[in-house]
Design an enzyme around this catalytic site. Structure first.
Site, PDB file in Angstrom:
ATOM      1  N   ASP A  44       8.987  -3.094 -21.645  1.00 57.80           N
ATOM      2  CA  ASP A  44       8.503  -2.274 -20.535  1.00 57.80           C
ATOM      3  C   ASP A  44       7.257  -2.949 -19.972  1.00 57.80           C
ATOM      4  O   ASP A  44       6.897  -4.044 -20.417  1.00 57.80           O
ATOM      5  CB  ASP A  44       8.179  -0.848 -21.021  1.00 57.80           C
ATOM      6  N   ASP A  53       3.186  -1.940 -19.236  1.00 57.68           N
ATOM      7  CA  ASP A  53       2.176  -0.908 -19.475  1.00 57.68           C
ATOM      8  C   ASP A  53       0.976  -1.134 -18.572  1.00 57.68           C
ATOM      9  O   ASP A  53       0.436  -2.243 -18.517  1.00 57.68           O
ATOM     10  CB  ASP A  53       1.714  -0.968 -20.941  1.00 57.68           C
ATOM     11  N   ASP A  74       5.071   2.228 -18.194  1.00 57.68           N
ATOM     12  CA  ASP A  74       4.154   3.248 -18.719  1.00 57.68           C
ATOM     13  C   ASP A  74       2.870   3.183 -17.909  1.00 57.68           C
ATOM     14  O   ASP A  74       2.295   2.109 -17.733  1.00 57.68           O
ATOM     15  CB  ASP A  74       3.824   2.982 -20.197  1.00 57.68           C
TER      16      ASP A  74
END
Ligand code: CTP
Ligand code: MN
Ligand code: MN
Length: 498
Positions: free
Chosen positions: A331, A333, A422
Site C-alpha cells: 500500500d 502510507d 492509508d
C-alpha cells in the site's frame, strides 16, 4: 613478609589491593572490563579503574580470556587489534573492543549501557583467522540494530516468515513472534550465515530456529516449512487473508465451513461480506499486485495537490515502507497534517471528499479521531492509534505515473489500477510520534516500545513518549528528539527494515 617502611613494598601492596575486588562489591557479575593503557596512560587508567570499581564494575588488571569488554582510547583499530592478538586472546568473538565513550556512558548511567555502533572500535573483525565475519554484538532490540533492505539471509528469513505466519494462523502468538524476531536478527546481519556456529550466541535464535537454519544449510530447505507450504489449510488461509478486510479469524471461519476458493466464498449464500471485503474482492487483482515507488509518488502528487487547494498550509509526508527505501509496497502510507491545531481532521475529511468528487475514491473506511491528550498516557498498547485516518482504495491512471507503466496483470489494458492508500492525520504537535510510528517496520516499532518500557521505564506509542519515573511527557519536534530522549543512537528510516 613485607616491611611497611619500604617504598617498594608499599607499591607492591597497592598493586595487590587494586587487583583484589571482593564479590560483594561487584554489581555486574557478567562483565569484566579491561582498560588498555596505551594512549590512556597509567595514571588515567588507575583513576578510571577506581572509578569503575567504586560503581560495582569488575575491572581486570590483566588481559585474559575472562575479559568481556576491552576499553581503549586508541582508535587505530589495526594497531590495537595486533596488540590484542599478541596477548593471545583465545576467542576474540567473546570480547567486545569498545571506545572510551562506552565506558563514560556506563559510568554516567551507573551500569553497563547497551553497546551501540558508535561505541565500537572494531565493529567487524577482518582479523579473524576463521573466515566468518561476526559483528561483535547483536542487540536483542531491533531499534539498536541497523537493518537495510539488503537481506543477505533471505533463504532463512523466508522460511521463518512461513513458520511465523502458520503460528499466527494457529493463534500461537509466542512462537509466531519468536520466528519474526529470529528473522529480524538475521536481516540485520551484513553477511551470509554459512554455518550454525555463526549464529549460536545471537539473541532470539533458540533451538527451534537453529534447527531450521541447520536443515537449510545442509539440504537447502527445511522439512517443516515444506510441509506447511503444501498444507491445504495454510494455502487456503493465505489465499483468504490476501483479501483486503479478511483477517485470520474470518479466513479460519470460512475454511471450517469447507470453503476453499474465492468462488466457494462468493457462491455461499449464507456469507455476508462487509463493505471492506466487498471492495477487497472487487479489486483483489489490483490490490494484490505490488505498488511501485513511481506509483506511490504519483499518488503523493495527487493528494498533495488536493490538500494544497484546500489549505496552502497542508503538509503531506510519505511514510511506511516507501520512506524506508522500499521499491515496492502493499500500500502507500501518508501522513497529512497542518500547523493549525485541530484543523487536521477537517482537512483529511475535505481531502477525502475532493478525491470522491474527482471520481478516484473507490473505497474509504474512515476512522474519526478519538485522540484525547487528557487520556494519555495509555499503559497498554493498542493496535490502532487514535488519530483521524482513512483506509482507502484509490484509482490511479497510467498517465499520472511518470516514466513508467502501471503495475498490472498480463493482458490488462484498462489504463488504470486500484491502489490501497492509508492516510492518517495527527495534530502537528504529535507529528514526530506519528511519523516514527508509521515509518515502521513493525518489528522496529515493537522493539522501540519494548526498549522504552524495559530499559528506560518510558511509554512510547504513536501519540507520545512518557517518562514514568519523572511522571512527565517528553516533547519532540522530530524523530531525532525521540531517539535522544530514549538515549538511542538515531537510526535512519532506511536502516529500520527490521
Ligand atoms: N501502522 C500503525 N497503525 C495502523 C497501521 C499501521 O501504526 N493501524 C504502522 C505500522 O506500525 C507499520 C506502518 O504503519 O510500521 C506501516 O504499515 P504497513 O503499511 O502495514 O507496512 P509497511 O511497512 O508500509 O509495508 P508495505 O510496504 O508492505 O506496505
Ligand atoms: Mn505500507
Ligand atoms: Mn499501511
Amino acid at each position: 613478609m613485607f616491611c611497611p617502611g619500604l617504598p617498594l613494598a608499599r607499591k607492591r601492596l597497592r598493586a595487590v589491593e587494586t587487583r583484589v575486588q571482593s564479590h560483594a562489591e561487584v554489581k555486574f557479575q557478567d562483565i569484566r572490563l579491561y582498560l588498555v593503557e596505551k594512549k590512556m596512560g597509567s595514571s588515567r587508567r588507575n583513576f578510571l579503574t577506581h572509578l569503575a570499581r567504586s560503581k560495582g564494575f569488575c575491572v581486570e588488571d590483566v588481559l585474559s580470556n575472562e575479559v568481556t569488554h576491552v576499553v581503549s582510547e586508541d582508535h587505530q583499530a589495526s594497531a590495537l587489534w595486533a596488540w590484542l592478538k599478541g596477548r593471545g586472546l583465545k576467542d576474540p568473538l567473546k570480547t567486545q573492543v569498545l571506545d572510551i565513550s562506552w565506558f563514560t556512558d556506563s559510568m554516567g548511567a551507573g551500569k553497563p549501557v547497551a553497546v551501540e555502533s558508535r561505541h565500537l572500535i572494531l565493529d567487524t573483525l577482518p582479523i579473524l583467522q576463521d573466515s566468518t565475519p561476526t559483528p561483535v554484538t547483536v542487540s536483542q532490540y531491533a531499534c539498536q540494530r541497523r537493518t537495510t533492505l539488503e537481506n543477505h539471509n533471505k533463504i532463512f528469513t523466508d522460511a521463518f516468515e512461513v513458520l511465523a505466519e502458520n503460528y499466527e494462523f494457529n493463534e500461537i502468538a509466542g512462537q509466531c513472534l519468536a520466528f519474526r524476531r529470529a528473522a529480524s536478527v538475521l536481516k540485520s546481519l551484513p553477511w551470509v550465515v554459512e554455518r550454525l556456529r555463526a549464529v549460536q550466541d545471537m539473541p532470539w535464535l533458540g533451538d527451534h530456529t537453529q534447527g531450521v537454519i541447520k536443515e537449510i544449510l545442509q539440504c537447502g530447505r527445511a522439512f517443516e516449512v515444506e510441509k506447511i507450504l503444501s498444507d491445504e489449510r495454510y494455502q487456503t488461509l493465505k489465499l483468504f487473508t490476501s483479501v483486503f478486510g479478511v483477517g485470520p479469524k474470518t479466513a479460519e471461519k470460512w475454511y471450517r465451513r469447507g470453503l476453499r476458493s474465492f468462488t466457494d466464498v462468493l457462491a455461499e449464500p449464507s456469507i455476508h461480506l462487509n463493505r471492506m471485503q466487498q471492495s477487497g474482492f472487487l479489486h483483489h487483482g489490483d490490490i494484490s499486485m505490488a505498488v511501485s515507488k513511481a506509483e506511490a509518488q504519483a499518488l503523493g502528487n495527487i493528494i498533495e495537490e488536493v490538500a494544497r487547494a484546500i489549505t496552502p498550509a497542508g503538509r503531506l509526508t510519505l511514510t511506511g515502507g516507501f520512506s524506508r527505501g522500499k521499491e515496492f509496497g502493499h500500500d502507500v502510507d501518508f501522513i497529512l497534517t497542518t500547523p493549525e491545531l485541530g484543523m487536521e481532521e477537517p482537512l483529511l475529511l475535505a481531502v477525502i471528499d475532493r478525491l470522491k468528487q474527482q471520481g478516484i475514491l473507490l473505497f474509504c473506511d474512515y476512522h474519526a479521531s478519538s485522540f484525547d491528550m487528557g487520556k494519555l498516557p495509555c499503559h497498554r498498547f493498542e493496535a490502532m492509534d487514535h488519530f483521524a485516518k482513512g483506509f482507502l482504495i484509490l484509482r490511479l491512471e497510467g498517465s499520472q505515473v511518470e516514466g513508467q507503466e502501471l503495475q498490472r496483470a498480463e493482458g490488462d489494458n484498462r489504463g488504470w489500477r486500484a491502489v490501497r492508500v492509508d492516510l492518517v492525520s495527527p495534530p502537528m504537535d504529535r507529528y514526530a510520534f506519528a511519523v516514527l510510528g508509521w515509518t515502521g517496520s513493525r518489528q522496529f516499532e515493537r522493539d522501540l516500545r519494548k526498549f522504552a518500557r524495559v530499559e528506560r521505564k518510558m511509554l512510547l506509542d504513536n501519540h507520545m513518549l512518557y517518562d514514568k519515573t519523572k511522571k512527565q511527557f517528553l516533547e519532540a519536534n522530530d524523530e531525532k528528539d525521540i531517539f535522544a530522549h530514549l538515549g538511542l543512537e538515531y537510526t535512519e528510516p532506511w536502516q529500520r527494515n527490521a
